[in-house]
Design a protein around this motif. Structure first.
Motif, PDB file in Angstrom:
ATOM      1  N   VAL A 156      10.643  -3.503   3.667  1.00 50.77           N
ATOM      2  CA  VAL A 156      11.562  -4.337   4.448  1.00 50.77           C
ATOM      3  C   VAL A 156      12.931  -3.673   4.545  1.00 50.77           C
ATOM      4  CG1 VAL A 156      12.843  -6.510   4.435  1.00 50.77           C
ATOM      5  CG2 VAL A 156      10.388  -6.518   3.994  1.00 50.77           C
ATOM      6  N   LEU A 157      13.419  -3.173   3.417  1.00 52.35           N
ATOM      7  CA  LEU A 157      14.718  -2.504   3.414  1.00 52.35           C
ATOM      8  C   LEU A 157      14.685  -1.270   4.306  1.00 52.35           C
ATOM      9  CD1 LEU A 157      17.598  -2.138   2.382  1.00 52.35           C
ATOM     10  CD2 LEU A 157      16.660  -1.000   0.352  1.00 52.35           C
ATOM     11  N   GLY A 158      13.597  -0.498   4.213  1.00 50.81           N
ATOM     12  CA  GLY A 158      13.468   0.685   5.055  1.00 50.81           C
ATOM     13  C   GLY A 158      13.476   0.344   6.532  1.00 50.81           C
ATOM     14  N   ASP A 159      12.746  -0.707   6.904  1.00 48.63           N
ATOM     15  CA  ASP A 159      12.728  -1.141   8.306  1.00 48.63           C
ATOM     16  C   ASP A 159      14.111  -1.614   8.746  1.00 48.63           C
ATOM     17  OD1 ASP A 159      10.062  -0.570   8.451  1.00 48.63           O
ATOM     18  OD2 ASP A 159       9.387  -2.647   8.209  1.00 48.63           O
ATOM     19  N   LEU A 160      14.777  -2.319   7.857  1.00 46.04           N
ATOM     20  CA  LEU A 160      16.093  -2.867   8.173  1.00 46.04           C
ATOM     21  C   LEU A 160      17.094  -1.757   8.480  1.00 46.04           C
ATOM     22  CD1 LEU A 160      17.144  -5.860   8.125  1.00 46.04           C
ATOM     23  CD2 LEU A 160      18.090  -5.344   5.884  1.00 46.04           C
ATOM     24  N   LEU A 161      16.967  -0.645   7.743  1.00 45.62           N
ATOM     25  CA  LEU A 161      17.920   0.456   7.888  1.00 45.62           C
ATOM     26  C   LEU A 161      17.397   1.589   8.767  1.00 45.62           C
ATOM     27  CD1 LEU A 161      19.233   0.662   4.208  1.00 45.62           C
ATOM     28  CD2 LEU A 161      20.236  -0.534   6.152  1.00 45.62           C
ATOM     29  N   GLY A 162      16.187   1.423   9.282  1.00 50.90           N
ATOM     30  CA  GLY A 162      15.633   2.455  10.153  1.00 50.90           C
ATOM     31  C   GLY A 162      15.300   3.736   9.420  1.00 50.90           C
ATOM     32  N   VAL A 163      14.855   3.641   8.172  1.00 55.46           N
ATOM     33  CA  VAL A 163      14.520   4.825   7.379  1.00 55.46           C
ATOM     34  C   VAL A 163      13.297   5.522   7.973  1.00 55.46           C
ATOM     35  CG1 VAL A 163      13.626   5.588   5.140  1.00 55.46           C
ATOM     36  CG2 VAL A 163      15.554   3.997   5.247  1.00 55.46           C
ATOM     37  N   ARG A 164      13.380   6.848   8.081  1.00 48.97           N
ATOM     38  CA  ARG A 164      12.304   7.602   8.713  1.00 48.97           C
ATOM     39  C   ARG A 164      11.705   8.697   7.827  1.00 48.97           C
ATOM     40  NH1 ARG A 164      12.615   3.851  11.337  1.00 48.97           N
ATOM     41  NH2 ARG A 164      13.121   3.580  13.550  1.00 48.97           N
ATOM     42  N   ASP A 165      12.331   9.016   6.693  1.00 49.70           N
ATOM     43  CA  ASP A 165      11.826  10.132   5.888  1.00 49.70           C
ATOM     44  C   ASP A 165      11.671   9.722   4.424  1.00 49.70           C
ATOM     45  OD1 ASP A 165      14.388  10.146   4.794  1.00 49.70           O
ATOM     46  OD2 ASP A 165      15.063  11.847   5.982  1.00 49.70           O
ATOM     47  N   ASP A 166      11.042  10.618   3.650  1.00 49.00           N
ATOM     48  CA  ASP A 166      10.757  10.337   2.240  1.00 49.00           C
ATOM     49  C   ASP A 166      12.041  10.210   1.416  1.00 49.00           C
ATOM     50  OD1 ASP A 166       8.063  10.351   2.765  1.00 49.00           O
ATOM     51  OD2 ASP A 166       7.741  12.416   2.081  1.00 49.00           O
ATOM     52  N   ALA A 167      13.042  11.016   1.750  1.00 48.13           N
ATOM     53  CA  ALA A 167      14.301  10.951   0.999  1.00 48.13           C
ATOM     54  C   ALA A 167      14.960   9.587   1.184  1.00 48.13           C
ATOM     55  CB  ALA A 167      15.239  12.067   1.448  1.00 48.13           C
ATOM     56  N   GLY A 168      14.941   9.086   2.414  1.00 52.93           N
ATOM     57  CA  GLY A 168      15.518   7.765   2.669  1.00 52.93           C
ATOM     58  C   GLY A 168      14.748   6.672   1.975  1.00 52.93           C
ATOM     59  N   ARG A 169      13.405   6.801   1.959  1.00 51.71           N
ATOM     60  CA  ARG A 169      12.591   5.794   1.277  1.00 51.71           C
ATOM     61  C   ARG A 169      12.865   5.811  -0.224  1.00 51.71           C
ATOM     62  NH1 ARG A 169       8.409   2.366   1.677  1.00 51.71           N
ATOM     63  NH2 ARG A 169       7.014   2.225  -0.117  1.00 51.71           N
TER      64      ARG A 169
END
Length: 225
Positions: A156-169
Protein backbone atom coordinates in the motif's frame (compact mmCIF):
# COMPACT_ATOMS: atom_id res chain seq x y z
CA UNK A 1 -14.31 -0.60 20.55
CA UNK A 2 -16.35 1.02 17.85
CA UNK A 3 -20.12 1.31 17.91
CA UNK A 4 -20.38 -1.72 15.63
CA UNK A 5 -20.23 -4.26 18.49
CA UNK A 6 -22.31 -7.32 17.61
CA UNK A 7 -25.80 -7.39 19.06
CA UNK A 8 -27.02 -10.11 21.39
CA UNK A 9 -29.38 -12.74 20.09
CA UNK A 10 -32.94 -12.55 21.40
CA UNK A 11 -33.97 -15.10 24.03
CA UNK A 12 -36.21 -17.98 23.01
CA UNK A 13 -37.08 -18.86 19.46
CA UNK A 14 -35.42 -16.73 16.82
CA UNK A 15 -36.59 -15.91 13.31
CA UNK A 16 -32.98 -15.64 12.23
CA UNK A 17 -31.56 -18.26 9.91
CA UNK A 18 -28.90 -20.64 11.29
CA UNK A 19 -26.34 -18.88 9.10
CA UNK A 20 -27.23 -15.48 10.56
CA UNK A 21 -27.12 -16.86 14.10
CA UNK A 22 -23.65 -18.27 13.43
CA UNK A 23 -22.50 -14.98 11.89
CA UNK A 24 -23.62 -13.02 14.97
CA UNK A 25 -22.06 -15.52 17.35
CA UNK A 26 -18.79 -15.47 15.41
CA UNK A 27 -18.74 -11.68 15.52
CA UNK A 28 -19.45 -11.61 19.27
CA UNK A 29 -16.74 -14.18 19.97
CA UNK A 30 -14.15 -12.32 17.88
CA UNK A 31 -14.93 -9.06 19.68
CA UNK A 32 -14.82 -10.82 23.05
CA UNK A 33 -11.47 -12.50 22.51
CA UNK A 34 -9.94 -9.18 21.40
CA UNK A 35 -11.31 -7.39 24.47
CA UNK A 36 -10.25 -10.07 26.96
CA UNK A 37 -6.77 -10.43 25.46
CA UNK A 38 -6.33 -6.67 25.65
CA UNK A 39 -6.76 -7.05 29.41
CA UNK A 40 -5.15 -10.45 30.14
CA UNK A 41 -2.95 -11.34 27.17
CA UNK A 42 -3.14 -14.39 24.94
CA UNK A 43 -1.65 -16.93 27.34
CA UNK A 44 -3.84 -16.00 30.33
CA UNK A 45 -7.05 -15.83 28.29
CA UNK A 46 -9.17 -18.99 28.38
CA UNK A 47 -12.15 -20.09 26.33
CA UNK A 48 -14.20 -19.64 29.50
CA UNK A 49 -13.14 -15.96 29.63
CA UNK A 50 -14.29 -15.49 26.05
CA UNK A 51 -17.62 -17.21 26.75
CA UNK A 52 -18.26 -15.05 29.79
CA UNK A 53 -17.48 -11.84 27.89
CA UNK A 54 -19.48 -12.77 24.78
CA UNK A 55 -22.47 -14.46 26.40
CA UNK A 56 -22.13 -17.35 23.95
CA UNK A 57 -22.49 -20.92 25.26
CA UNK A 58 -19.61 -23.37 25.20
CA UNK A 59 -21.56 -25.62 22.84
CA UNK A 60 -22.11 -22.72 20.44
CA UNK A 61 -18.44 -21.74 20.66
CA UNK A 62 -17.32 -25.18 19.50
CA UNK A 63 -19.87 -25.16 16.73
CA UNK A 64 -18.12 -22.08 15.35
CA UNK A 65 -14.46 -22.58 16.35
CA UNK A 66 -12.22 -25.56 17.05
CA UNK A 67 -10.13 -23.87 19.74
CA UNK A 68 -8.99 -20.61 21.30
CA UNK A 69 -6.37 -20.33 18.57
CA UNK A 70 -9.00 -20.80 15.86
CA UNK A 71 -11.05 -18.00 17.41
CA UNK A 72 -7.95 -15.82 17.66
CA UNK A 73 -7.14 -16.31 13.98
CA UNK A 74 -10.68 -15.31 13.02
CA UNK A 75 -10.38 -12.21 15.22
CA UNK A 76 -7.07 -11.41 13.53
CA UNK A 77 -8.83 -11.44 10.15
CA UNK A 78 -11.52 -9.14 11.58
CA UNK A 79 -8.78 -6.79 12.81
CA UNK A 80 -7.24 -6.68 9.34
CA UNK A 81 -10.56 -5.92 7.67
CA UNK A 82 -11.47 -3.25 10.23
CA UNK A 83 -8.12 -1.54 9.75
CA UNK A 84 -8.51 -1.45 5.97
CA UNK A 85 -12.16 -0.40 6.22
CA UNK A 86 -11.38 2.55 8.51
CA UNK A 87 -8.45 3.52 6.30
CA UNK A 88 -10.59 3.54 3.16
CA UNK A 89 -13.31 5.58 4.84
CA UNK A 90 -10.91 8.16 6.22
CA UNK A 91 -8.89 8.75 3.06
CA UNK A 92 -11.75 8.44 0.59
CA UNK A 93 -10.43 5.35 -1.11
CA UNK A 94 -12.29 2.63 -2.97
CA UNK A 95 -11.71 -0.90 -4.25
CA UNK A 96 -9.30 0.51 -6.86
CA UNK A 97 -6.89 2.01 -4.34
CA UNK A 98 -6.46 4.06 -1.20
CA UNK A 99 -6.61 7.40 -2.92
CA UNK A 100 -8.24 8.03 -6.26
CA UNK A 101 -6.54 11.41 -6.74
CA UNK A 102 -3.14 10.27 -7.96
CA UNK A 103 -2.31 13.79 -9.15
CA UNK A 104 -1.83 15.04 -5.58
CA UNK A 105 1.60 15.42 -4.04
CA UNK A 106 2.77 11.94 -2.89
CA UNK A 107 3.79 13.25 0.52
CA UNK A 108 0.39 14.84 1.04
CA UNK A 109 -1.21 11.51 0.17
CA UNK A 110 1.14 9.72 2.56
CA UNK A 111 0.43 12.11 5.43
CA UNK A 112 -3.32 11.73 4.98
CA UNK A 113 -3.12 7.94 4.77
CA UNK A 114 -0.73 7.63 7.74
CA UNK A 115 -2.86 9.88 9.93
CA UNK A 116 -5.88 7.74 8.98
CA UNK A 117 -3.91 4.59 9.83
CA UNK A 118 -3.08 5.85 13.33
CA UNK A 119 -6.69 6.90 13.91
CA UNK A 120 -7.89 3.46 12.81
CA UNK A 121 -5.53 1.83 15.33
CA UNK A 122 -6.88 4.10 18.07
CA UNK A 123 -10.53 3.45 17.21
CA UNK A 124 -10.16 -0.33 17.32
CA UNK A 125 -7.67 -0.59 20.17
CA UNK A 126 -8.53 -4.15 21.38
CA UNK A 127 -8.16 -5.49 17.83
CA UNK A 128 -5.02 -3.37 17.41
CA UNK A 129 -3.44 -4.99 20.47
CA UNK A 130 -4.42 -8.38 19.12
CA UNK A 131 -2.58 -8.07 15.81
CA UNK A 132 0.35 -5.97 17.07
CA UNK A 133 1.11 -7.64 20.42
CA UNK A 134 -0.79 -10.84 21.20
CA UNK A 135 -0.07 -12.31 17.78
CA UNK A 136 3.46 -13.21 18.89
CA UNK A 137 2.13 -15.42 21.69
CA UNK A 138 -0.31 -17.23 19.41
CA UNK A 139 2.28 -19.27 17.51
CA UNK A 140 3.90 -19.60 14.06
CA UNK A 141 0.74 -19.45 11.93
CA UNK A 142 -0.41 -16.25 13.61
CA UNK A 143 3.05 -14.70 13.18
CA UNK A 144 3.03 -15.70 9.50
CA UNK A 145 -0.33 -14.01 9.05
CA UNK A 146 1.03 -10.91 10.81
CA UNK A 147 3.94 -10.87 8.34
CA UNK A 148 1.52 -11.14 5.43
CA UNK A 149 -0.43 -8.16 6.76
CA UNK A 150 2.78 -6.17 7.06
CA UNK A 151 3.62 -7.05 3.44
CA UNK A 152 0.18 -5.75 2.42
CA UNK A 153 0.89 -2.46 4.21
CA UNK A 154 4.27 -2.25 2.46
CA UNK A 155 2.53 -2.72 -0.89
CA UNK A 156 0.00 0.00 0.00
CA UNK A 157 2.79 2.41 0.91
CA UNK A 158 4.62 1.58 -2.31
CA UNK A 159 1.51 2.22 -4.39
CA UNK A 160 0.84 5.44 -2.51
CA UNK A 161 4.32 6.76 -3.30
CA UNK A 162 4.60 5.30 -6.78
CA UNK A 163 7.56 3.07 -5.89
CA UNK A 164 8.94 1.27 -8.94
CA UNK A 165 12.21 -0.41 -7.89
CA UNK A 166 13.63 -2.74 -5.24
CA UNK A 167 15.53 0.05 -3.48
CA UNK A 168 12.32 2.05 -3.04
CA UNK A 169 10.47 -1.02 -1.79
CA UNK A 170 13.22 -1.63 0.77
CA UNK A 171 12.77 1.93 2.03
CA UNK A 172 9.03 1.22 2.33
CA UNK A 173 9.86 -1.89 4.36
CA UNK A 174 12.06 0.15 6.71
CA UNK A 175 9.31 2.75 7.20
CA UNK A 176 6.70 0.08 7.96
CA UNK A 177 9.05 -1.73 10.38
CA UNK A 178 9.84 1.51 12.23
CA UNK A 179 6.15 2.40 12.35
CA UNK A 180 5.29 -1.01 13.78
CA UNK A 181 7.81 -0.57 16.60
CA UNK A 182 6.71 2.97 17.44
CA UNK A 183 2.98 2.25 17.47
CA UNK A 184 3.40 -1.04 19.33
CA UNK A 185 5.04 0.70 22.28
CA UNK A 186 2.16 3.18 22.50
CA UNK A 187 -0.49 0.47 22.12
CA UNK A 188 1.17 -1.68 24.80
CA UNK A 189 0.81 1.28 27.19
CA UNK A 190 -2.79 1.97 26.06
CA UNK A 191 -1.58 5.51 25.39
CA UNK A 192 -3.70 6.95 22.57
CA UNK A 193 -2.00 10.34 22.80
CA UNK A 194 1.39 8.71 22.29
CA UNK A 195 -0.04 6.64 19.44
CA UNK A 196 -1.30 9.70 17.58
CA UNK A 197 1.90 11.61 18.41
CA UNK A 198 3.88 9.15 16.27
CA UNK A 199 2.43 10.82 13.18
CA UNK A 200 4.12 14.25 12.80
CA UNK A 201 7.78 13.21 13.38
CA UNK A 202 7.44 10.08 11.26
CA UNK A 203 5.85 12.05 8.41
CA UNK A 204 8.69 14.58 8.61
CA UNK A 205 11.31 11.85 8.37
CA UNK A 206 9.54 10.12 5.48
CA UNK A 207 9.41 13.46 3.69
CA UNK A 208 13.18 13.79 4.20
CA UNK A 209 13.69 10.34 2.68
CA UNK A 210 11.43 11.28 -0.22
CA UNK A 211 13.32 14.49 -0.92
CA UNK A 212 16.58 12.49 -0.91
CA UNK A 213 15.20 10.10 -3.53
CA UNK A 214 15.21 7.09 -1.18
CA UNK A 215 11.96 5.73 -2.62
CA UNK A 216 13.38 5.52 -6.13
CA UNK A 217 11.92 8.90 -7.00
CA UNK A 218 14.00 11.75 -8.40
CA UNK A 219 15.37 13.92 -5.58
CA UNK A 220 13.84 17.35 -5.26
CA UNK A 221 16.42 19.81 -6.68
CA UNK A 222 17.90 22.33 -4.28
CA UNK A 223 16.91 25.79 -5.62
CA UNK A 224 19.96 27.34 -3.95
CA UNK A 225 22.38 25.06 -5.76
Amino acid sequence: MSDSSPRRLPRGRSALSPEEVERIQRSRLCAAIAEVMAEKGYVATSVADVLQRSGVSRQSFYQVFDSKLDCFMAAFDVARELLLQHLMEMVGGDEHGLLADAARDPMDRFEQAFTAYLEALAIELPYTRLFLIEVYAAGPEAIRRRANLQDTIIDVLGDLLGVRDDAGRFTCRMVVAATSTLVTNAVADNDLDALRAVGPPLVRNVRTLWEAGAFGNRPVPDPSA
